[in-house]
Motif scaffolding. Structure first.
Motif, short mmCIF file in Angstrom:
data_model
loop_
_atom_site.label_atom_id
_atom_site.label_comp_id
_atom_site.label_asym_id
_atom_site.label_seq_id
_atom_site.Cartn_x
_atom_site.Cartn_y
_atom_site.Cartn_z
N LEU A 8 37.09 -3.67 -74.73
CA LEU A 8 36.06 -4.33 -73.97
C LEU A 8 35.47 -5.45 -74.40
O LEU A 8 34.86 -5.52 -75.58
CB LEU A 8 34.63 -3.06 -73.83
CG LEU A 8 33.89 -3.19 -72.43
CD1 LEU A 8 34.73 -3.16 -71.15
CD2 LEU A 8 32.94 -2.15 -72.73
N ARG A 9 35.67 -6.80 -73.72
CA ARG A 9 35.23 -7.84 -74.30
C ARG A 9 34.18 -8.67 -73.61
O ARG A 9 33.23 -9.55 -74.21
CB ARG A 9 36.29 -9.08 -74.57
CG ARG A 9 37.45 -8.03 -75.53
CD ARG A 9 38.17 -9.02 -76.05
NE ARG A 9 39.14 -8.44 -77.40
CZ ARG A 9 40.11 -8.82 -77.80
NH1 ARG A 9 40.89 -9.96 -77.26
NH2 ARG A 9 40.59 -8.31 -78.89
N ARG A 51 38.54 1.02 -71.06
CA ARG A 51 38.33 0.25 -72.16
C ARG A 51 37.05 0.46 -72.91
O ARG A 51 36.11 0.99 -72.29
CB ARG A 51 38.08 -1.27 -71.40
CG ARG A 51 39.44 -1.71 -71.08
CD ARG A 51 39.42 -3.04 -70.47
NE ARG A 51 38.61 -2.88 -69.00
CZ ARG A 51 38.14 -3.67 -68.50
NH1 ARG A 51 38.00 -4.98 -69.08
NH2 ARG A 51 37.12 -3.49 -67.31
N ALA A 52 36.72 0.24 -74.21
CA ALA A 52 35.80 0.63 -74.80
C ALA A 52 35.19 -0.70 -75.77
O ALA A 52 35.83 -1.53 -76.23
CB ALA A 52 36.08 1.83 -75.93
N GLY A 53 33.87 -0.62 -75.69
CA GLY A 53 33.23 -1.65 -76.44
C GLY A 53 32.20 -1.16 -77.51
O GLY A 53 31.57 0.06 -77.28
N PHE A 54 31.77 -1.65 -78.36
CA PHE A 54 30.81 -1.30 -79.36
C PHE A 54 29.66 -2.08 -79.75
O PHE A 54 29.83 -3.30 -79.90
CB PHE A 54 31.55 -0.74 -80.72
CG PHE A 54 32.81 0.09 -80.71
CD1 PHE A 54 32.67 1.40 -80.38
CD2 PHE A 54 34.02 -0.54 -80.29
CE1 PHE A 54 33.63 2.18 -80.37
CE2 PHE A 54 35.07 0.19 -79.86
CZ PHE A 54 35.08 1.61 -79.90
N LYS A 70 31.76 0.10 -87.24
CA LYS A 70 32.69 -0.62 -85.99
C LYS A 70 33.94 0.10 -86.18
O LYS A 70 34.60 0.65 -85.27
CB LYS A 70 32.69 -2.01 -85.80
CG LYS A 70 31.57 -2.29 -85.13
CD LYS A 70 31.60 -3.80 -84.94
CE LYS A 70 31.10 -4.44 -85.87
NZ LYS A 70 30.81 -6.11 -85.60
N ARG A 71 34.76 -0.09 -87.40
CA ARG A 71 36.01 0.75 -87.65
C ARG A 71 36.16 1.97 -87.52
O ARG A 71 37.20 2.51 -86.87
CB ARG A 71 36.58 0.09 -88.96
CG ARG A 71 36.97 -1.26 -89.27
CD ARG A 71 37.73 -1.63 -90.49
NE ARG A 71 37.04 -1.06 -91.71
CZ ARG A 71 36.05 -1.96 -92.45
NH1 ARG A 71 35.76 -2.93 -92.09
NH2 ARG A 71 35.66 -1.05 -93.42
N LEU A 89 34.92 2.66 -68.16
CA LEU A 89 34.30 1.46 -69.10
C LEU A 89 33.47 2.24 -70.18
O LEU A 89 32.69 2.95 -69.82
CB LEU A 89 33.51 0.31 -68.78
CG LEU A 89 34.23 -0.60 -67.55
CD1 LEU A 89 33.33 -1.40 -66.80
CD2 LEU A 89 35.44 -1.26 -68.25
N VAL A 90 33.62 2.37 -71.37
CA VAL A 90 32.77 3.09 -72.41
C VAL A 90 32.12 1.87 -73.51
O VAL A 90 32.74 1.30 -74.05
CB VAL A 90 33.44 3.88 -73.28
CG1 VAL A 90 32.89 4.71 -74.21
CG2 VAL A 90 34.37 4.97 -72.46
N VAL A 91 30.84 2.23 -73.65
CA VAL A 91 30.05 1.46 -74.80
C VAL A 91 29.38 2.59 -75.62
O VAL A 91 28.70 3.17 -75.01
CB VAL A 91 29.17 0.59 -74.06
CG1 VAL A 91 28.38 -0.20 -75.18
CG2 VAL A 91 29.75 -0.58 -73.00
N VAL A 92 29.78 2.18 -76.88
CA VAL A 92 29.31 2.90 -77.91
C VAL A 92 28.50 2.22 -78.73
O VAL A 92 28.67 1.25 -79.25
CB VAL A 92 30.20 3.72 -78.69
CG1 VAL A 92 29.77 4.61 -79.99
CG2 VAL A 92 31.33 4.62 -78.05
#
Length: 130
Positions: A8-9, A51-54, A70-71, A89-92
């Motif tokens: 996710l960008r 898609r995932a973002g952090f 993050k890793r 869409l996943v945001v952690v």
């Protein structure tokens, strides 16, 4: 490493997941999930990949600690992509305690948050009193 198609960008995608998705908080992290979006501009494609973002702020620690968190989160989410609905869409978002947590603690919190978001009943839930 998380494959490119699963990252996710775009700011808009992060905002969509956080504002329109469901949220589950745990002591080390908060997970936002916007389930299965389809791409109307892609004929023949019924759903986008998950898609995932952090989000790891300076409250978690210095640059080295933030990158380590993050890793770890990327590795953990990569192994759980198949559990999520296509096009999600996943945001952690890592909370300050994530900087001192080990891999297993992060995994437990992530799994618990995903179970809650995906509707698997936790202990003591799922029964309706009569």
């Amino acid at each position: 490493m998380l494959p490119t198609e699963h990252r996710l960008r775009r700011r808009e995608d992060f905002a969509t997941a956080v504002r329109r998705g469901r949220r589950a908080g745990r002591p080390l992290l908060v997970v936002h999930l916007r389930s299965g979006a389809t791409d109307p501009h892609a004929p023949g494609e019924s759903a986008l990949p998950v898609r995932a973002g952090f989000v790891v702020s300076k409250a978690v620690g210095g640059a080295v600690v933030r990158n380590l968190v993050k890793r770890r989160l990327r590795h953990l989410i990569r192994d759980r992509l198949d559990r999520l609905p296509a096009g999600s869409l996943v945001v952690v978002r890592a909370l300050p305690g994530a900087g001192t947590a080990d891999h297993e603690q992060l995994a437990r919190d992530l799994d618990a948050a995903l179970r809650r978001l995906l509707g698997a009943p936790a202990e003591g839930e799922g029964t309706v009193p009569r």
